[in-house]
Design an enzyme around this catalytic site. Structure first.
Site, short mmCIF file in Angstrom:
data_model
loop_
_atom_site.label_atom_id
_atom_site.label_comp_id
_atom_site.label_asym_id
_atom_site.label_seq_id
_atom_site.Cartn_x
_atom_site.Cartn_y
_atom_site.Cartn_z
N TYR A 1 -18.84 -27.95 -75.05
CA TYR A 1 -20.13 -27.36 -75.46
C TYR A 1 -21.11 -28.50 -75.73
O TYR A 1 -21.05 -29.54 -75.09
CB TYR A 1 -19.91 -26.43 -76.65
CG TYR A 1 -21.03 -25.44 -76.87
CD1 TYR A 1 -21.49 -24.63 -75.83
CD2 TYR A 1 -21.66 -25.34 -78.10
CE1 TYR A 1 -22.54 -23.74 -76.01
CE2 TYR A 1 -22.70 -24.45 -78.30
CZ TYR A 1 -23.13 -23.66 -77.25
OH TYR A 1 -24.17 -22.78 -77.44
N LYS B 1 -8.31 -3.19 -61.75
CA LYS B 1 -8.70 -3.92 -60.55
C LYS B 1 -8.77 -5.41 -60.85
O LYS B 1 -8.30 -6.25 -60.08
CB LYS B 1 -10.05 -3.41 -60.07
CG LYS B 1 -10.31 -3.62 -58.61
CD LYS B 1 -9.60 -2.56 -57.81
CE LYS B 1 -9.99 -2.62 -56.36
NZ LYS B 1 -9.49 -1.48 -55.59
#
Length: 473
Positions: free
Chosen positions: A114, A169
């Protein structure tokens, strides 16, 4: 159709029974006499007088599961505790999660993952947006997008109710293609809004998988997104189904000794899946297709047809046949149904050519029961897992997208879809091929690698991948 017990309707019943004697055997016998199937029996606590047992059994459907529990309640000395639906348990809290590829153990890790270190990477991408494929999750990410308007066979159930399917999925993308897929269920069924939303989120993905969007909007949405985006857009209900159908047909024709270019195909259903199947069969070299829908055979003289039916009329039915589906089946080599249950009979199949092929793919109830179809057809396939030759989209889409991503493809073509189908068909070897084995198992490790390689090469990517897919800076 009386379905066999299925793990999809599997329950675990916690109960207490008297210790010793024939109590345990009475449990299993009672379940089996009620039509269930005991798959596990675990003693979870034991005492001198009582046993606590978890009985896991498969039922035909939810009502049948309730019937099994009711039978167990009638057994003398048996106390029923908690009844758990194993499918619902698997969905508690969702089926997928995001994990970090790098541990964040200290301040140094934090400053690189970060701020402030990440700012340098952001600026590099701002200078060259193509670097997003190298330096972010984009290169291995697919968006799984639905509006909830045509979910499985359940209809227009909305985006929240569609989420379990989209999660599933995404899990399949990861399991079989090592692809990070993200379910996005949109609270709109307006084509313009769907296109706008997908275009807005597209920078974060290397591919778009449209799912369970009703026809005819799905055709427009896919076409507009393909025109607007520089990443492949794939509607699985159309193209995934078409790939597996073509693959199964290639192998079925190997069984009966016929050629794609010579057979006459009759199709029932001209919606999203049916249209995509027809287009892919034509791309693969099938020369004679006749389609029928609820209003009968599609032909050039029929009135009241929309754009898709007009396209079908112009590209199929070379003999301008009219009439009903039953009329179209006379003399046909192949029947492919993606329509409605129980609309043809064994007598209809008997009118087909010798060594006929029947793909009855309506789910959960096919156009004809397989036992009826096999009275006259040589090869029979369905969309169900409890009969041989299941036509299942999961055989196609993970490998297709793996190939597209590895090739960094910007679109998807009919050539790639045909290549995927041929590769999938080739996984079934000559020594394995027979009338009840024309599609490989989804767990066959060659399935997805073969499809991925075929699509990658057809998309202009390398024949062989490097030993590592990690890129250097």
């Amino acid at each position: 159709m009386n379905a066999a017990p299925s793990v999809s309707y599997s329950i675990t019943v916690r109960l207490e029974v008297p210790a010793g004697g024939a109590a345990v055997s009475h449990l299993t016998t009672s379940v089996e006499e009620a039509g269930g199937l005991v798959t596990a029996l675990d003693v979870t606590a034991s005492g001198h007088e009582r046993l606590r047992i978890d009985v896991t059994c498969a039922a035909r459907d939810a009502d049948h599961a309730d019937e099994i529990v009711a039978v167990l309640r009638t057994l003398p000395g048996v106390d029923i505790g908690k009844v758990s639906d194993r499918t619902f348990l698997m969905h508690l809290g969702g089926k997928i999660e995001m994990t970090s590829k790098h541990p964040i153990r200290n301040r140094d890790d934090l400053s690189m993952v970060y701020t402030p270190g990440v700012a340098r990477v952001c600026l590099a991408i701002a200078k060259n947006r193509e670097d997003a494929r190298r330096l972010t999750v984009k290169r291995n990410s697919v968006a799984v997008i639905t509006d909830g308007s045509a979910v499985l066979g359940l209809g227009n159930i909305g985006p929240e109710a569609a989420m379990p399917v989209m999660e599933g999925k995404a899990a399949l993308f990861k399991r079989f293609g090592e692809i990070d897929a993200w379910p996005l269920c949109l609270d709109t069924q307006d084509a313009d809004e769907i296109v706008a939303v997908v275009k807005a989120v597209a920078p974060g993905f290397a591919g778009i998988n449209l799912e369970d969007i009703s026809a005819p909007r799905c055709f427009e949405i896919e076409a507009r997104l393909r025109e607007a985006l520089d990443i492949p857009v794939f509607h699985d209900d159309q193209h995934g189904t078409a790939i597996v159908v073509l693959s199964a047909l290639i192998n079925a024709l190997r069984v009966v000794g016929k050629e794609l270019s010579e057979v006459r195909v009759v199709m029932s259903g001209a919606g999203a899946a049916g249209t995509a199947i027809m287009k892919l069969l034509l791309d693969a070299g099938v020369g004679h297709i006749v389609a029928a829908d609820i209003d009968g055979i599609v032909h050039r003289g029929r009135t009241g047809m929309g754009d898709e039916l007009t396209w079908i009329a112009e590209h199929t039915n070379p003999d301008s046949l009219t009439g009903s589906l039953a009329d179209a089946m006379v003399g046909a080599d192949v029947f492919i149904g993606v329509s409605a249950p129980n609309i043809i009979t064994a007598d209809n199949v008997a009118t087909m050519a010798d060594k006929s092929i029947v793909f009855a793919l309506a789910n959960p109830e096919p156009e004809i029961h397989p036992a009826e179809a096999t009275k006259h057809a040589t090869v029979v396939a369905t969309g169900r897992s409890d009969f041989p030759n299941q036509i299942n989209n999961v055989l196609a889409f993970p490998g297709v997208f793996r190939g597209l991503l590895d090739a960094q493809s910007r679109d998807i073509t009919g050539e790639m879809l045909v290549a995927a189908a041929k590769a999938l068909a080739s996984v079934v070897t000559d020594s394995e091929l027979n009338a009840t084995y024309i599609t490989p198992s989804v767990f066959n490790p060659d399935v997805h690698t073969a499809v991925a390689k075929a699509v990658r090469v057809a998309a202009g990517g390398p024949v062989d991948l490097p030993a590592t897919t990690e890129q250097t800076i």
